[in-house]
Design a protein around this motif. Structure first.
Motif, PDB file in Angstrom:
ATOM      1  N   ARG A 401      17.580   3.403  -2.069  1.00 28.74           N
ATOM      2  CA  ARG A 401      18.346   4.415  -1.048  1.00 28.74           C
ATOM      3  C   ARG A 401      17.473   4.528   0.495  1.00 28.74           C
ATOM      4  N   ILE A 402      16.288   4.232   0.541  1.00 30.33           N
ATOM      5  CA  ILE A 402      15.536   4.654   1.202  1.00 30.33           C
ATOM      6  C   ILE A 402      14.755   3.260   2.356  1.00 30.33           C
ATOM      7  N   VAL A 403      14.214   2.731   1.189  1.00 25.59           N
ATOM      8  CA  VAL A 403      13.644   1.133   1.363  1.00 25.59           C
ATOM      9  C   VAL A 403      14.021   0.447   2.077  1.00 25.59           C
ATOM     10  N   PRO A 404      15.496   0.906   2.792  1.00 23.12           N
ATOM     11  CA  PRO A 404      15.807  -0.950   3.188  1.00 23.12           C
ATOM     12  C   PRO A 404      16.162  -0.348   4.965  1.00 23.12           C
ATOM     13  N   THR A 405      16.332   0.800   4.531  1.00 27.22           N
ATOM     14  CA  THR A 405      15.739   1.786   6.235  1.00 27.22           C
ATOM     15  C   THR A 405      14.243   1.550   6.803  1.00 27.22           C
ATOM     16  N   ILE A 406      14.086   1.277   6.168  1.00 24.20           N
ATOM     17  CA  ILE A 406      12.400   1.995   6.745  1.00 24.20           C
ATOM     18  C   ILE A 406      11.742   0.254   6.753  1.00 24.20           C
ATOM     19  N   ARG A 407      12.505  -0.438   5.958  1.00 23.55           N
ATOM     20  CA  ARG A 407      11.842  -1.782   6.300  1.00 23.55           C
ATOM     21  C   ARG A 407      12.269  -2.394   7.639  1.00 23.55           C
ATOM     22  N   SER A 453      -2.892   7.737  -2.315  1.00 22.96           N
ATOM     23  CA  SER A 453      -1.955   7.812  -2.634  1.00 22.96           C
ATOM     24  C   SER A 453      -0.411   7.866  -1.964  1.00 22.96           C
ATOM     25  N   ALA A 454      -0.728   6.465  -0.716  1.00 22.62           N
ATOM     26  CA  ALA A 454      -0.171   6.268   0.199  1.00 22.62           C
ATOM     27  C   ALA A 454      -0.091   5.278  -0.485  1.00 22.62           C
ATOM     28  N   ALA A 455      -0.645   4.125  -1.037  1.00 19.15           N
ATOM     29  CA  ALA A 455      -0.929   2.849  -0.806  1.00 19.15           C
ATOM     30  C   ALA A 455       0.035   2.805  -2.949  1.00 19.15           C
ATOM     31  N   GLY A 456      -0.333   3.752  -3.046  1.00 17.59           N
ATOM     32  CA  GLY A 456       0.384   3.501  -4.595  1.00 17.59           C
ATOM     33  C   GLY A 456       1.491   3.967  -4.894  1.00 17.59           C
ATOM     34  N   LEU A 457       2.309   5.252  -4.192  1.00 16.28           N
ATOM     35  CA  LEU A 457       3.637   5.183  -4.256  1.00 16.28           C
ATOM     36  C   LEU A 457       4.390   4.004  -3.238  1.00 16.28           C
ATOM     37  N   LEU A 458       3.569   3.131  -1.767  1.00 20.56           N
ATOM     38  CA  LEU A 458       4.458   2.008  -1.786  1.00 20.56           C
ATOM     39  C   LEU A 458       4.430   1.038  -2.357  1.00 20.56           C
ATOM     40  N   GLU A 459       3.536   1.099  -3.353  1.00 19.10           N
ATOM     41  CA  GLU A 459       3.356  -0.229  -4.503  1.00 19.10           C
ATOM     42  C   GLU A 459       4.077  -0.076  -5.169  1.00 19.10           C
ATOM     43  N   LEU A 460       4.949   1.351  -5.759  1.00 18.53           N
ATOM     44  CA  LEU A 460       6.144   1.031  -6.956  1.00 18.53           C
ATOM     45  C   LEU A 460       7.034   0.861  -5.706  1.00 18.53           C
ATOM     46  N   LEU A 461       8.087   1.129  -5.573  1.00 12.10           N
ATOM     47  CA  LEU A 461       8.879   1.100  -4.643  1.00 12.10           C
ATOM     48  C   LEU A 461       9.005  -0.398  -3.691  1.00 12.10           C
ATOM     49  N   PRO A 463       6.166  -3.222  -2.581  1.00 13.62           N
ATOM     50  CA  PRO A 463       4.949  -4.166  -2.952  1.00 13.62           C
ATOM     51  C   PRO A 463       4.778  -4.508  -0.943  1.00 13.62           C
ATOM     52  N   ASP A 464       5.719  -5.040  -0.680  1.00  8.77           N
ATOM     53  CA  ASP A 464       5.506  -5.456   0.453  1.00  8.77           C
ATOM     54  C   ASP A 464       5.365  -4.251   1.998  1.00  8.77           C
ATOM     55  N   LEU A 465       5.859  -2.878   1.812  1.00 10.26           N
ATOM     56  CA  LEU A 465       5.026  -2.561   2.595  1.00 10.26           C
ATOM     57  C   LEU A 465       3.558  -1.850   1.868  1.00 10.26           C
ATOM     58  N   ALA A 466       3.249  -1.374   0.566  1.00  8.23           N
ATOM     59  CA  ALA A 466       2.092  -1.449   0.536  1.00  8.23           C
ATOM     60  C   ALA A 466       0.794  -1.419   1.200  1.00  8.23           C
ATOM     61  N   ALA A 467       0.902  -3.659   1.535  1.00  4.27           N
ATOM     62  CA  ALA A 467       0.521  -4.005   2.181  1.00  4.27           C
ATOM     63  C   ALA A 467       0.664  -3.750   3.679  1.00  4.27           C
ATOM     64  N   ASP A 468       0.932  -3.385   4.555  1.00 10.14           N
ATOM     65  CA  ASP A 468       1.301  -2.453   5.671  1.00 10.14           C
ATOM     66  C   ASP A 468       0.384  -1.606   5.990  1.00 10.14           C
ATOM     67  N   ALA A 469      -0.442  -1.806   6.507  1.00  2.26           N
ATOM     68  CA  ALA A 469      -2.266  -0.358   6.783  1.00  2.26           C
ATOM     69  C   ALA A 469      -1.467  -0.032   7.889  1.00  2.26           C
ATOM     70  N   GLY A 470      -0.626  -0.039   8.712  1.00  6.56           N
ATOM     71  CA  GLY A 470       0.095   1.233   9.323  1.00  6.56           C
ATOM     72  C   GLY A 470       1.275   2.150   9.083  1.00  6.56           C
ATOM     73  N   MET A 471       1.994   1.523   7.499  1.00  5.28           N
ATOM     74  CA  MET A 471       3.127   2.223   6.508  1.00  5.28           C
ATOM     75  C   MET A 471       2.144   3.276   5.888  1.00  5.28           C
ATOM     76  N   ARG A 472       0.638   2.465   5.545  1.00  7.14           N
ATOM     77  CA  ARG A 472      -0.289   3.101   4.650  1.00  7.14           C
ATOM     78  C   ARG A 472      -0.675   4.103   5.433  1.00  7.14           C
ATOM     79  N   SER A 473      -0.811   4.023   6.552  1.00  9.76           N
ATOM     80  CA  SER A 473      -1.789   5.060   6.944  1.00  9.76           C
ATOM     81  C   SER A 473      -0.530   5.918   7.738  1.00  9.76           C
ATOM     82  N   ALA A 474       0.193   5.800   8.243  1.00 11.24           N
ATOM     83  CA  ALA A 474       1.669   7.190   8.906  1.00 11.24           C
ATOM     84  C   ALA A 474       1.696   8.078   7.391  1.00 11.24           C
ATOM     85  N   LEU A 475       2.358   7.069   5.750  1.00 14.62           N
ATOM     86  CA  LEU A 475       2.955   8.038   5.021  1.00 14.62           C
ATOM     87  C   LEU A 475       1.528   8.861   4.318  1.00 14.62           C
ATOM     88  N   THR A 476       0.156   8.612   4.433  1.00 14.52           N
ATOM     89  CA  THR A 476      -0.879   9.547   3.978  1.00 14.52           C
ATOM     90  C   THR A 476      -1.156  10.418   4.994  1.00 14.52           C
TER      91      THR A 476
END
Ligand SMILES: NC(=O)c1ccc[n+]([C@@H]2O[C@H](COP(=O)([O-])OP(=O)(O)OC[C@H]3O[C@@H](n4cnc5c(N)ncnc54)[C@H](O)[C@@H]3O)[C@@H](O)[C@H]2O)c1
Ligand SMILES: O=P(O)(O)OC[C@@H](O)[C@@H](O)[C@H](O)[C@H](O)CO
Length: 493
Positions: A401-407, A453-461, A463-476
């Motif tokens: 529902r959400i990830v395609p928009t975040i992409r 936690s940010a990396a762990g959550l993105l890894e579940l939803l 993994p390509d977003l989990a590899a993005d440092a900017g995404m991880r720090s924004a989520l943190t």
């Protein structure tokens, strides 16, 4: 009936005394069984059976339904006590009406009567199998699109099928296991074609169901090394279809107050009543090798491709539900309408929809009109659609529902705020010792209590977003803000 007899229940003799407009649709005598429905929840009764009842009333055909509850026998027992009659209470903004459904031919609990359910799935008179088993029921990883290799219950079911003809009384722990047991029996009995129709909220729900069935069959055949069952894969490819569908009718879980209201409207108790909004829609790819009910006569759209409808529905309507549920629960709201009453949430939902999710969809449909209608539906003052009903199985839902928009919209997306709210809410539950309701509960608990936690959550939803440092720090950063002061932080977003 004007006087309410509190001991009287809905059944065929009660129907005889009902006003003409309350008589079951279709008429009780109609239609032999042509459909097995798996997943006897509220939505099956408010939507799939409601549409199909109208289709049979208008177009005829042997499309009565055997309704199967995978695990719990409670609804089956209630329906049997009521001679398979139940009703839909259609709750309008101003007034309500009730419709009695006469479509069911039988109801069974698969955990109690597995042999009967497998036999029904193999019966050539059954030409359509519909499913409402929730997103989690398919056991398919939303990231990889294949049956989850770490799912022990699924592995167990598939191993039993790989060992040869299973014990007919074996209780199948998973919906793909039960379906495959039925399909193998069908294949052995002459392989009549059949359509398997997912009616769950998944983009490409037919493809997800196909992945569950074909992926499971491949594992069975690989395990068995059995040439005859190699033919199973060809039959599945040639004669079993998986039409995509998009379903829509808001259906809150029923309460005792709903049952009381239904009793006042009917004059008898209906323990299986479900509540639905007046709006209902169903788009179905018209791919049925052995026929189907005339759903178009009930207002469904039979189309070549549902992709345009499905992306819109999941990424606007269901996404907004998840946004309101995840954020609303953090703010102590209980229902969708309560959440929309909080200006901070109404503003955030509006900005997410209009400036992110809507532009991220490349759609020829009138999305502005869709969003306005949808928000009006959400604001229904008497529907009481609980947020905690929506906020389950987040690992399956947010990925779709959400990830395609975040992409499309990147690390600044308000979609990331939904992921953050989900993470904070789950962490609070874990720390309070409350179990998470998610098929990936263990991995999710590990993610929200882990060092990153940010990396762990993105890894579940994703993994390509989990590899993005900017995404991880924004989520943190968003998780920290929401944890500190949810209302204040949301106002600043
Ligand atoms: N309620 C709605 O507003 C609505 C609207 C559109 C679509 N849907 C779809 O219908 C689904 C069910 O909604 P509902 O309102 O009927 O919920 P519900 O809780 O009333 O019923 C859920 C059904 O799914 C079955 N189920 C649950 N987990 C399962 C699993 N792991 N394996 C197999 N079966 C499982 C249950 O046995 C039950 O029959 C939703 O998840 C969604 O995909 C619901
Ligand atoms: O039913 P779920 O759990 O997939 O999702 C919760 C809601 O978003 C959903 O039920 C909507 O109410 C529904 O999709 C409206 O048609």
């Amino acid at each position: 009936m004007s006087e309410l007899d509190r001991t009287a229940v809905l059944n065929r003799s009660a129907v005889a005394a009902l006003a003409a407009e309350l008589r079951p649709v279709p008429a009780v005598q109609a239609a032999a069984t042509g459909i097995v429905h798996l997943g006897l929840g509220a939505f099956a009764r408010s939507h799939v059976f409601d549409f199909t009842a109208d289709a049979v009333e208008a177009g005829g055909g042997d499309w009565g339904v055997l309704a199967v509850a995978p695990r719990s026998a409670a609804t089956v027992a209630a329906l049997r006590r009521q001679q398979l009659l139940s009703s839909v209470l259609i709750r309008g903004v101003a007034e309500d009406r009730i419709r009695v459904n006469g479509l069911l031919r039988d109801a069974r609990c698969a955990a109690e009567e597995p042999a009967a359910v497998v036999a029904a799935l193999a019966d050539p008179a059954v030409r359509v199998v519909t499913l409402t088993i929730t997103e989690a029921g398919y056991r398919v990883d939303p990231v990889t699109g294949v049956p989850r290799p770490d799912d022990a219950e699924l592995a167990n079911d598939l191993a039993a099928l790989g060992r040869g003809i299973p014990d007919p009384d074996r209780v199948w722990r998973t919906a793909p296991g039960l379906l495959l047991a039925g399909l193998l029996a069908r294949y052995r009995a002459g392989a009549a074609p059949v359509a398997l129709v997912s009616c769950d909220n998944l983009v490409g729900n037919g493809a997800v169901l196909a992945a569950a069935v074909r992926g499971g069959a491949e594992r069975i055949v690989a395990g068995a090394g059995d040439a005859a069952r190699g033919g199973l894969l060809d039959w599945l490819a040639d004669r079993v279809t998986f039409p995509d569908t998009v379903v829509d009718r808001i259906t809150p879980a029923s309460t005792e107050a709903d049952r009381e209201q239904a009793a006042r409207l009917l004059g008898v108790r209906d323990e299986a009543v479900v509540v639905g909004e007046p709006y209902r829609q169903w788009a179905v790819v018209d791919d049925f090798p052995a026929g189907r009910p005339a759903w178009e006569l009930a207002g469904a759209r039979l189309v070549d491709d549902v992709a345009p409808y499905s992306a819109v529905k999941l990424r606007l309507l269901n996404a907004a539900h998840s946004l309101l549920a995840e954020m609303g629960l953090l703010l102590g709201c209980e229902t969708v309408a309560d959440a929309l009453d909080r200006s901070v949430l109404a503003d955030l939902a509006g900005r997410y929809l209009r400036s992110e999710a809507q532009p991220a969809l490349d759609s020829p449909l009138d999305l502005t009109g869709y969003v306005e209608t949808m928000l009006a539906r959400f604001g229904h003052p008497r529907l009481a659609h609980r947020l905690d009903q929506i906020a389950v199985d987040g690992s399956q839902k947010l990925a779709q529902r959400i990830v395609p928009t975040i992409r499309v919209t990147g690390a600044g997306s308000r979609g990331l705020l939904v992921v953050a709210a989900w993470g904070v809410r789950c962490r609070r539950r874990v720390l309070a010792g409350v179990p998470l309701r998610d098929p990936r509960a263990a991995a999710l608990a590990g993610a929200v209590t882990g060092a990153d936690s940010a990396a762990g959550l993105l890894e579940l939803l994703a993994p390509d977003l989990a590899a993005d440092a900017g995404m991880r720090s924004a989520l943190t950063e968003r998780m920290a803000g929401l944890d500190r002061d949810p209302a204040g932080y949301l106002r600043s977003c």
